[in-house]
Design a protein around this motif. Structure first.
Motif, mmCIF file in Angstrom:
data_model
loop_
_atom_site.group_PDB
_atom_site.id
_atom_site.type_symbol
_atom_site.label_atom_id
_atom_site.label_comp_id
_atom_site.label_asym_id
_atom_site.label_seq_id
_atom_site.Cartn_x
_atom_site.Cartn_y
_atom_site.Cartn_z
ATOM 1 N N GLY A 17 0.808 -1.209 0.000
ATOM 2 C CA GLY A 17 0.000 0.000 0.000
ATOM 3 C C GLY A 17 0.845 1.265 0.000
ATOM 4 N N GLY A 18 1.999 1.197 -0.673
ATOM 5 C CA GLY A 18 2.845 2.386 -0.772
ATOM 6 C C GLY A 18 3.774 2.577 0.413
ATOM 7 N N GLN A 19 3.928 1.543 1.251
ATOM 8 C CA GLN A 19 4.813 1.687 2.418
ATOM 9 C C GLN A 19 6.265 1.411 2.090
ATOM 10 O OE1 GLN A 19 3.557 0.210 6.356
ATOM 11 N NE2 GLN A 19 1.867 -0.713 5.271
ATOM 12 N N LEU A 20 6.499 0.504 1.153
ATOM 13 C CA LEU A 20 7.862 0.078 0.857
ATOM 14 C C LEU A 20 8.089 0.105 -0.646
ATOM 15 C CD1 LEU A 20 7.934 -3.076 3.109
ATOM 16 C CD2 LEU A 20 9.161 -0.972 3.541
ATOM 17 N N GLY A 21 9.135 0.774 -1.045
ATOM 18 C CA GLY A 21 9.491 0.774 -2.451
ATOM 19 C C GLY A 21 10.507 -0.307 -2.748
ATOM 20 N N CYS A 22 10.902 -0.396 -4.000
ATOM 21 C CA CYS A 22 11.930 -1.361 -4.366
ATOM 22 C C CYS A 22 12.807 -0.745 -5.453
ATOM 23 C CB CYS A 22 11.282 -2.661 -4.830
ATOM 24 S SG CYS A 22 12.455 -4.015 -4.881
ATOM 25 N N PRO A 23 13.684 0.212 -5.042
ATOM 26 C CA PRO A 23 14.552 0.857 -6.027
ATOM 27 C C PRO A 23 15.734 -0.050 -6.362
ATOM 28 C CG PRO A 23 14.945 1.777 -3.847
ATOM 29 C CD PRO A 23 13.904 0.714 -3.682
ATOM 30 N N ILE A 24 15.624 -0.785 -7.437
ATOM 31 C CA ILE A 24 16.641 -1.796 -7.743
ATOM 32 C C ILE A 24 16.825 -1.879 -9.252
ATOM 33 C CG2 ILE A 24 14.974 -3.719 -7.851
ATOM 34 C CD1 ILE A 24 17.110 -5.433 -6.362
ATOM 35 N N VAL A 25 18.046 -2.175 -9.671
ATOM 36 C CA VAL A 25 18.315 -2.393 -11.100
ATOM 37 C C VAL A 25 18.807 -3.824 -11.281
ATOM 38 C CG1 VAL A 25 19.765 -1.744 -13.063
ATOM 39 C CG2 VAL A 25 18.897 0.026 -11.519
ATOM 40 N N PHE A 26 18.186 -4.529 -12.180
ATOM 41 C CA PHE A 26 18.700 -5.825 -12.623
ATOM 42 C C PHE A 26 19.267 -5.613 -14.021
ATOM 43 C CE2 PHE A 26 15.112 -6.856 -9.816
ATOM 44 C CZ PHE A 26 15.737 -7.669 -8.883
ATOM 45 N N ARG A 27 20.495 -6.053 -14.252
ATOM 46 C CA ARG A 27 21.056 -5.846 -15.582
ATOM 47 C C ARG A 27 21.895 -7.054 -15.999
ATOM 48 N NH1 ARG A 27 26.292 -4.759 -14.440
ATOM 49 N NH2 ARG A 27 26.534 -5.234 -16.624
ATOM 50 N N GLY A 28 22.037 -7.204 -17.320
ATOM 51 C CA GLY A 28 22.832 -8.300 -17.837
ATOM 52 C C GLY A 28 22.589 -8.476 -19.322
ATOM 53 N N ASN A 29 23.232 -9.509 -19.865
ATOM 54 C CA ASN A 29 23.151 -9.764 -21.308
ATOM 55 C C ASN A 29 21.856 -10.455 -21.670
ATOM 56 O OD1 ASN A 29 25.712 -8.736 -22.052
ATOM 57 N ND2 ASN A 29 26.648 -10.544 -21.123
ATOM 58 N N ASP A 30 21.247 -9.949 -22.702
ATOM 59 C CA ASP A 30 19.987 -10.492 -23.189
ATOM 60 C C ASP A 30 20.175 -10.826 -24.672
ATOM 61 O OD1 ASP A 30 16.978 -10.802 -22.944
ATOM 62 O OD2 ASP A 30 17.051 -9.277 -24.526
#
Lengths: 422, 327
Positions: B107-120
């Motif tokens: 409900g907007g209490q916790l964010g998730c600022p994260i980057v996943f990166r790699g070869n595609d």
């Protein structure tokens, strides 16, 4: 390393498990002031190399969990725990009623019987220590200080709920109380628990340049220990030295499957830690004092050494897995046996026997709690359903396409001001 | 100052700039630290930032992806490197069930600022298990953003924006482009997520593409120009949010559209673009949108078969000719 915190009483009833449940310590408990391998473990990875030769592979000394305390908390603390456990029980009784009356939907997994686990563990932790659990999460949220009103409103899918009615029973979040969910996929919260510990340690040591000050409590069911995520989380917690305690709430069944039917080594779950060089212990989870006596030194040790631990917390859920479970896989005798161990009754008896409370005191406490939960139900009923505009709110933090942003910043500010307390 | 550097160096500059700027940012993944990166993207970062911020993980994608998400819930800003997005499949639960839903479920209490990166995408004869194009699978999930840079300049600017973004961002790179050189400013800069760019202006047909196949589209446009078909090539740069406006504006001008998407055709980024172009430009189109994808087969090992499977230049030329036959 197997430490029995409490009596050997747990031999019966046995959930129809393998007869390997004897709780006598297999090796003498260690001295927690000198944990065997703790100081030998590297602080950073760059000091570690492969073995020089095959002969160099050897037996690592085991990390040993600290001894349980002998002391009992003061009566006021015990009274608070009794109140907390009775509050959780009453909350669950009323949530079951609400579910039957179709005020609550989805799945409902109640915590009856396991109250001593959440209350004892959280009672042994500090308020700044993060908590995360699976979907049987009401007890942990309430023990952490969530207002029963917002919990009940969440069950009812109302805007007043802890997640504005977007999470439901399985996803109780309370950031201000360091309660990080409420996670619906079995075992999925175990890497998250490692991550919470990673973050607190990182904040304390890398950002603030001090010592680790927090321990994360990651609760899981016995059914979760066969998930890959659990083993990956234990391995990561060990190699990265993360201050997290994985508490297996071993209630004997993963849904309808007795632990021994689905889990190798079901009679000694704490041994899962051996392969991860992690200390572990087995605790009678039906007695809140015993839980606290074992968890308090363990939490202190994990905090001091910034290391993980695993706990086999032996308990029993009095109700079914969820509301649709007729419990045909277990006998009435087994249930009655465990019901006679009711953690609320045990603490109530202790308090009356020691003269800290009278039977009337406890009756009055029960009456107050029933009123409080009744009020929570009324409050939840009166809380409106979330407005349709909530549908596209909190999907992203920013505004684009159909999405209308989030209330996150408001919460983050509140959390920032709460940090460091407790 | 602008200099010519490789794609991998541009990625590293974005990460290092962010880590100098914000102590909450850290990098974790397999071989990112002591080994200097399986593809040398993180070369030198351990030396600069130390082992507490550049973290070697075991081969345990589900575990370390979930761990990083837990760290993001508490306010850190992790960058998680998957050696290949193909390996992210064993982390499907954390990256699809936890990261993009945390904000909503709480409900907007916790964010998730994260980057996943790699070869595609296809790396070159790696066979089907290592040649995943995850964009169509993952773009289906609400709550995440997805960027797919096609050149070093975009790689630095988009990744920089991704690390600053408060939402989970999936950054899709390509092993085949890591050595690609291009002009990149030394100083930090951001390219907004969700903004496409016109790579080649043209009047006769719009070619929309993402990531590595943008280069095939550019080659095809040169071939087709010699035949008198003047293509406008759009580099989407982001898949989510999708820059529908830039695409639609181009199609309203050219009246023809070919989508080139390196994932498989069924329920894909390409089919989404096609549906949106049909919706937004229905009255402007002189033919239906044509699509070029990976052939609907597992990626083969043999060089010739793999080249035939990919959305190559020849297939793009054929699609444009077929689409514009009535022009």
């Amino acid at each position: 390393m197997a430490i029995l915190a409490g009596s050997a009483r747990l031999k019966e009833p046995t959930f129809g498990r393998q007869e390997t449940m004897t709780m006598a310590p297999s090796t003498p408990p260690g001295d927690h002031s000198t944990p065997a391998a703790a100081d030998a473990a590297p602080d950073t990875q760059d000091t570690v190399h492969g073995p020089a030769s095959a002969a160099a592979y050897g037996q690592q000394p085991r990390v040993v969990a600290p001894r349980p305390l002998n002391s009992t908390p003061p009566p006021d603390t015990l009274k608070q725990w009794l109140r907390d456990m009775m509050l959780i029980r009453e909350f669950e009784i009323r949530s079951m009623q609400a579910y039957q009356n179709k005020l609550a939907g989805g799945f409902l997994h109640v915590y009856n019987g396991q109250e001593a686990v959440a209350v004892g563990c959280i009672g042994a932790a500090k308020h700044k220590d993060p908590v995360v659990t699976a979907y049987r999460d009401h007890g942990h949220a309430l023990a952490r200080g969530m207002d029963p009103k917002v919990g009940m409103a969440e069950l009812f899918g109302r805007i007043g709920g802890c997640a504005k009615g977007k999470g439901g029973s399985m996803h109780f979040f309370d950031a201000n109380n360091q309660m990080y969910g409420g996670h619906g996929i079995v075992g999925a919260q175990t890497p998250l628990g490692a991550g919470l510990a990673f973050a607190t340690k990182y904040e304390d040591e890398v950002i603030n340049g001090g010592d680790n000050t927090r321990v994360s409590l990651c609760f899981l069911g016995d059914g979760a220990i066969n998930q890959g995520a659990f083993h990956e989380a234990l391995n990561l917690a060990s190699v990265l030295s993360l201050p997290v305690i994985f508490v297996i709430e071993n209630n004997g069944y993963s849904m309808g499957t007795a632990t021994a039917r689905g889990t190798a080594g079901a009679g000694h779950l704490e041994d899962k830690a051996i392969g991860y060089d992690m200390c572990s212990t087995t605790i009678d989870g039906m007695d809140v004092i015993t839980v606290w006596q074992a968890m308090k030194p363990l939490i202190d040790w994990c905090r001091e050494h910034s290391k993980p631990a695993l706990v086999d917390m032996q308990c029993y859920r009095f109700k079914g897995h969820s509301m649709s479970d007729p419990r045909k896989y277990r006998s009435h005798d087994e249930e009655h046996g465990w019901e006679s161990e009711d953690p609320i009754g045990r603490l109530a008896n202790h308090l009356t026997e020691t003269g800290a409370m009278t039977a009337d005191d406890i009756k009055a406490m029960g009456k107050t709690i029933r009123g409080e939960i009744r009020a929570a139900v009324d409050w939840a009923k009166a809380s409106p359903e979330p407005g349709i505009e909530e549908l596209h709110h909190d999907v992203y933090t920013d505004t684009w396409g159909p999405y209308t942003g989030t209330s996150l910043p408001e919460f983050m500010q509140r959390r920032a001001s709460d940090r460091g307390n407790g | 100052m602008v200099r010519e550097i490789e794609f991998r160096d541009a990625l590293r500059e974005a990460m290092s700039d962010a880590m100098r700027d914000d102590k909450r940012v850290f990098l974790c993944g397999e071989e990112v630290a002591q080994y200097n990166g399986a593809y040398k993207v993180s070369r030198g970062m351990l030396e600069e930032f130390g082992p507490r911020r550049v973290i070697d993980t075991p081969i345990s994608e589900s575990g370390f992806a979930g761990m990083a998400i837990g760290a993001a819930m508490l306010g850190l800003r992790p960058i998680v490197e998957f050696m290949s997005w193909s390996f992210s499949l064993v982390a499907a639960d954390p990256i699809l069930n936890n990261a993009p839903k945390m904000l909503y479920m709480s409900g907007g209490q916790l964010g998730c600022p994260i980057v996943f990166r790699g070869n595609d995408g296809a790396g070159g004869q790696l066979g089907s298990t290592h040649s995943w194009c995850v964009e169509s699978l993952y773009a289906n999930v609400p709550g995440l953003k997805m960027i797919i840079p096609s050149n070093p300049y975009d790689a630095k600017g988009l990744l920089s924006s991704a690390i600053k973004d408060d939402n989970p961002v999936f950054c899709l790179e390509s092993e085949r482009m890591l050595a690609l050189k291009g002009d990149v400013p030394e100083e930090a800069y951001d390219i907004p997520i969700g903004k496409a760019v016109v790579r080649r202006p043209g009047t006769d047909c719009t070619i929309v593409s993402f990531g590595r196949p943008v280069h095939f589209a550019m080659e095809a446009a040169e071939t087709l120009a010699a035949e008198g078909i003047d293509c406008e090539v759009i580099d989407g740069r982001s898949i989510k949010p999708l820059d529908r406006e830039t695409i639609a504006a181009s199609v309203r001008k050219t009246n023809y559209c070919v989508v080139v998407d390196q994932s498989w055709s069924f329920s894909s980024v390409g089919s989404e673009v096609a549906a949106e172009v049909h919706r937004l430009c229905f009255d402007d189109l002189d033919n239906h949108v044509h699509r070029v994808h990976n052939d609907d087969v597992p990626a083969p090992y043999a060089w010739n078969l793999e080249q035939e499977m990919l959305p190559n230049t020849r297939k793009i030329c054929e699609a444009v000719r077929a689409c514009t036959y009535n022009a």
